[in-house]
Write an enzyme that holds these catalytic residues in place. Sequence first.
Site, short mmCIF file in Angstrom:
data_model
loop_
_atom_site.label_atom_id
_atom_site.label_comp_id
_atom_site.label_asym_id
_atom_site.label_seq_id
_atom_site.Cartn_x
_atom_site.Cartn_y
_atom_site.Cartn_z
N SER A 30 0.85 -1.10 0.03
CA SER A 30 0.00 -0.11 -0.11
C SER A 30 0.85 1.40 0.04
O SER A 30 0.29 2.34 -0.49
CB SER A 30 -0.87 0.05 1.35
OG SER A 30 -0.39 -0.03 2.40
N GLY A 84 8.14 -0.43 0.76
CA GLY A 84 7.46 -0.48 2.10
C GLY A 84 8.10 -1.47 3.11
O GLY A 84 8.96 -2.26 2.52
N GLY A 98 4.60 -9.07 3.76
CA GLY A 98 3.11 -9.09 4.13
C GLY A 98 2.32 -9.14 2.77
O GLY A 98 1.20 -9.76 2.91
N GLU A 105 11.12 -8.83 -4.07
CA GLU A 105 11.51 -7.60 -3.61
C GLU A 105 12.87 -7.63 -3.19
O GLU A 105 13.76 -6.53 -3.43
CB GLU A 105 10.48 -7.26 -2.39
CG GLU A 105 9.18 -6.81 -2.57
CD GLU A 105 8.30 -6.68 -1.38
OE1 GLU A 105 7.48 -5.81 -1.50
OE2 GLU A 105 8.58 -7.56 -0.70
#
EC number: 5.3.1.6
Length: 241
Positions: A30, A84, A98, A105
Amino acid sequence: MNMDQLKRQAAARALEEVRDGMQLGLGTGSTAKHFVELLGERVAAGLKVIGVPTSEATRLDATRCGVPLTTLDEIDHLDITVDGADEIDPELNLIKGGGGALLREKIVAAASDRMIVIADDTKWVPTLGRFPLPIEVIPFGLGATRRAIETAFAQCGVSGQMAVRKAKGGDKDGHVFVTDGGHWILDAQLGRIVDPPSLAKALSAIPGVVEHGLFIGLASSAVLAGGEGIRVIERRKPKGD
């Protein structure tokens, strides 16, 4: 100011580090989504950059926002990755994954000159482990892999419950969550990880473990947004030392 606004503030601050001609790693989640959207606005205004997405979801977001994309097969390095985190400790070690994209990543972060972590300040913790640690595994031989992980936990002074992650929402709700690479994720609720580097090394040595959500020594800086403004924390040692 709500959490979403704080995430966007952190993303906007990270965007200040982007220069014309840069090759960027685009994170997943997000907070990273805010960065991609803001980057798209800058691209529309004339900024020349190219990005490598860390998930199919980010690829779709970047395409929608008009951010040009490439792959790590087509370029030799990335200038900055912006992503993030689920938890950040004072050494800038991270728990990530998560959103289920930890493997890509980590590949993208490791290929980058710098990794900037963006988050609201609730992600800043004295010790990692409150957030469940994602461990990406091959489904074959899962029982043996779980037993090896439990042994590694004991050797590293941690313990806790593991559960296979389930998908949430949509037509796959309640089914096993499958990563973009076709793997499963075990979420380990450990409470407190006393020695993240040692646990990371032990997990990486287990056959059947594809990757884990401990990001050790990869983050160059963290941009944290809170009620009192933005904090930028630099890692004590440069990446690679």
